[in-house]
Design a protein around this motif. Sequence first.
Motif, mmCIF file in Angstrom:
data_model
loop_
_atom_site.group_PDB
_atom_site.id
_atom_site.type_symbol
_atom_site.label_atom_id
_atom_site.label_comp_id
_atom_site.label_asym_id
_atom_site.label_seq_id
_atom_site.Cartn_x
_atom_site.Cartn_y
_atom_site.Cartn_z
ATOM 1 N N VAL A 1 0.996 -1.202 -0.159
ATOM 2 C CA VAL A 1 -0.297 -0.517 -0.170
ATOM 3 C C VAL A 1 0.716 1.300 0.176
ATOM 4 C CG1 VAL A 1 -1.617 1.217 1.164
ATOM 5 C CG2 VAL A 1 -1.960 -0.959 1.497
ATOM 6 N N GLU A 2 1.016 2.223 -1.072
ATOM 7 C CA GLU A 2 1.620 3.423 -1.237
ATOM 8 C C GLU A 2 0.855 4.377 0.025
ATOM 9 O OE1 GLU A 2 4.869 3.881 -2.366
ATOM 10 O OE2 GLU A 2 4.311 4.082 -4.568
ATOM 11 N N MET A 3 2.177 5.110 0.637
ATOM 12 C CA MET A 3 1.576 5.810 1.912
ATOM 13 C C MET A 3 1.734 6.884 0.757
ATOM 14 S SD MET A 3 5.462 6.523 3.910
ATOM 15 C CE MET A 3 5.662 4.925 3.709
ATOM 16 N N ALA A 4 0.774 8.019 1.322
ATOM 17 C CA ALA A 4 0.372 9.497 0.572
ATOM 18 C C ALA A 4 2.038 10.581 0.828
ATOM 19 C CB ALA A 4 -0.487 10.669 1.250
ATOM 20 N N GLU A 5 2.095 10.962 -0.503
ATOM 21 C CA GLU A 5 3.905 11.888 -0.412
ATOM 22 C C GLU A 5 4.561 11.348 -0.258
ATOM 23 O OE1 GLU A 5 3.175 15.239 2.560
ATOM 24 O OE2 GLU A 5 1.798 16.011 1.611
ATOM 25 N N ALA A 6 4.626 9.547 -1.184
ATOM 26 C CA ALA A 6 5.365 8.977 -0.180
ATOM 27 C C ALA A 6 6.963 9.359 -1.166
ATOM 28 C CB ALA A 6 5.176 7.788 -1.883
ATOM 29 N N ASN A 7 7.275 10.037 -1.890
ATOM 30 C CA ASN A 7 8.932 10.755 -2.508
ATOM 31 C C ASN A 7 8.890 11.339 -1.192
ATOM 32 O OD1 ASN A 7 8.739 8.713 -4.628
ATOM 33 N ND2 ASN A 7 7.973 10.328 -6.296
ATOM 34 N N MET A 8 7.905 11.768 -0.028
ATOM 35 C CA MET A 8 8.627 12.954 0.374
ATOM 36 C C MET A 8 9.520 12.188 1.859
ATOM 37 S SD MET A 8 8.080 16.850 1.760
ATOM 38 C CE MET A 8 6.752 16.873 1.145
ATOM 39 N N CYS A 9 10.640 13.713 2.442
ATOM 40 C CA CYS A 9 11.836 13.495 2.989
ATOM 41 C C CYS A 9 10.884 12.532 3.528
ATOM 42 C CB CYS A 9 13.021 14.189 3.235
ATOM 43 S SG CYS A 9 14.786 13.592 4.499
ATOM 44 N N CYS A 10 11.614 11.483 5.342
ATOM 45 C CA CYS A 10 11.445 11.138 6.420
ATOM 46 C C CYS A 10 12.264 11.995 7.164
ATOM 47 C CB CYS A 10 12.288 9.805 6.332
ATOM 48 S SG CYS A 10 13.159 9.089 6.785
ATOM 49 N N GLY A 11 12.973 12.447 7.426
ATOM 50 C CA GLY A 11 13.896 13.605 7.793
ATOM 51 C C GLY A 11 15.186 13.231 8.223
ATOM 52 N N SER A 12 15.757 11.918 7.804
ATOM 53 C CA SER A 12 16.733 11.152 8.653
ATOM 54 C C SER A 12 17.955 11.350 8.095
ATOM 55 C CB SER A 12 16.840 9.920 8.249
ATOM 56 O OG SER A 12 18.333 9.342 8.385
ATOM 57 N N ALA A 13 18.124 12.055 6.259
ATOM 58 C CA ALA A 13 19.149 13.026 6.029
ATOM 59 C C ALA A 13 20.703 12.381 6.613
ATOM 60 C CB ALA A 13 18.790 14.098 5.922
ATOM 61 N N GLY A 14 20.921 11.287 6.006
ATOM 62 C CA GLY A 14 22.532 11.389 6.913
ATOM 63 C C GLY A 14 22.399 11.536 8.728
ATOM 64 N N ILE A 15 22.803 12.460 8.980
ATOM 65 C CA ILE A 15 23.541 13.126 10.797
ATOM 66 C C ILE A 15 21.798 13.583 11.067
ATOM 67 C CG2 ILE A 15 25.390 11.294 10.935
ATOM 68 C CD1 ILE A 15 26.466 14.339 11.582
ATOM 69 N N TYR A 16 21.294 14.217 9.833
ATOM 70 C CA TYR A 16 20.738 15.630 9.917
ATOM 71 C C TYR A 16 19.450 15.235 11.264
ATOM 72 C CZ TYR A 16 17.497 19.132 8.618
ATOM 73 O OH TYR A 16 16.583 19.875 8.170
ATOM 74 N N ASN A 17 19.059 13.964 11.132
ATOM 75 C CA ASN A 17 18.439 14.094 12.724
ATOM 76 C C ASN A 17 18.670 13.861 14.445
ATOM 77 O OD1 ASN A 17 19.895 11.921 12.398
ATOM 78 N ND2 ASN A 17 17.676 9.964 12.141
ATOM 79 N N ILE A 18 20.148 14.048 14.142
ATOM 80 C CA ILE A 18 20.395 13.860 15.384
ATOM 81 C C ILE A 18 21.133 15.687 15.561
ATOM 82 C CG2 ILE A 18 23.113 13.384 16.486
ATOM 83 C CD1 ILE A 18 23.235 11.236 15.142
ATOM 84 N N ILE A 19 22.060 16.136 14.463
ATOM 85 C CA ILE A 19 22.222 17.855 14.703
ATOM 86 C C ILE A 19 21.324 18.854 14.866
ATOM 87 C CG2 ILE A 19 24.871 17.196 13.946
ATOM 88 C CD1 ILE A 19 23.788 17.818 11.258
ATOM 89 N N GLN A 20 20.260 18.247 13.601
ATOM 90 C CA GLN A 20 18.938 19.292 14.096
ATOM 91 C C GLN A 20 17.638 18.413 14.088
ATOM 92 O OE1 GLN A 20 19.062 22.741 12.546
ATOM 93 N NE2 GLN A 20 21.379 22.351 11.628
ATOM 94 N N TYR A 21 17.796 18.143 15.238
ATOM 95 C CA TYR A 21 16.536 16.887 15.827
ATOM 96 C C TYR A 21 15.320 17.231 15.819
ATOM 97 C CZ TYR A 21 14.271 14.337 19.478
ATOM 98 O OH TYR A 21 13.301 13.712 19.823
#
Length: 433
Positions: A351-371
Amino acid sequence: MNKQLEALRAELNYDKTNKCVQCGYCLPACPTYMTMGKETHSPRGRINLVRMVGEGKITDLSVLEEPLDLCLGCRACETVCPTGVEYGAILESARAAITRRKSYSIPQKAMRSFLFKKVFPSRKAMKLLGNAMWMYEKSGVQKLARKSGLMDKMPAHLGEFEAIVPPAVSPGERSSLPRVTKAKGEKKYTVAFFVGCVMDAMFRKINHLSVQLLAEVGCDVIVIENQTCCGALHAHAGELDESKSLAKRNIQAFSELDVDFIVNNAGGCGAMLVEYDHLLADEPQWAESAREFVRKTRDISQVLAMCGGIPGKEGPAERVTYQRSCHMTNVQKVTAEPVQLLQNLPNVELVEMAEANMCCGSAGIYNIIQYDASMEILDHKMEHVKDTGAATIITTNPGCLLQMKLGIEREKLTDRVRAVHLVEYLAQRCGIH
């Protein structure tokens, strides 16, 4: 124009900014613009800032730092751009220009040098890190640290991330990846497997299963010791010269092999590998070998699909959703193969989710330095995940995998939903351990 400004323009890839006509097509595709609503945190806004520096209208490059630091580098803007702006090249060159001019403290310099020059590029160091994680788990220290509440006091929310790191493999298992694994049945291709740095340290089990799956579908798989980190983390952090050095090491190492493909299993790594020719574009002596390396580079889903897919066994009926890796979608342009592999499995409903191509917010270490920024994007993504009613979230990138696990924890769905790498899911469905 003076020579100093001319040199700065070349350093910033200024000419590439002129392709941007400020139309705004990128705005609804940009996760940070959607959550922050600021022009400076949109692709066209960031490009305009770089352009103004190249024209001498902004002389202090530190003005660029916050807008560029808050960029995920997902490159969704490139996919929707009608004029073909090379946003990724502009972003990384601007980050490198800032890094070259930034005054780091002595501890910061030491830490960056240690991580980027001694840890990530060293397979020995990454192996030690993986073994240390196993010892941390098996010695009881992990259990004690969690029970004592120490994890709740860790800086930068590291305790939350520690809770979702996959179980480490033992030193014995870590050394069990053979140099050559023969195809089962008729051989279709000979491939070299790119193990990565973080993948090999933290996700060794996925690497092992990747080799097994490739052999299962008819590939002879070669794993070489003298490969190194892909350089993506370095490029994202503005260490572009170090990234080029790692690219050359990998090109040299894999060029010695007579293989059909160079296969990776991480969206972020693959995106870096397929752009080695662009990375080394200003070094003509590397042009041909870089192009040949890129020509052979494939995500594992592509090779599995080319070989006819995975012969999945009849398992329990399950609804799944697929979290698309930004770098696979927007850089590698690998979109159909993971879906095809999942749709061919018996009793699996995708089942495809809505806005499937939108980033999840991980981006390497982005989720650590830009929590905070990352969690706002993740919470939005998890609303779409819940709407699918899926019991399993499937990803193709280690950062996405950890981010989805964190999203499951934040939404208190651990008793109903899990997150796994595509390789893990395919292996489970065809009985490979």
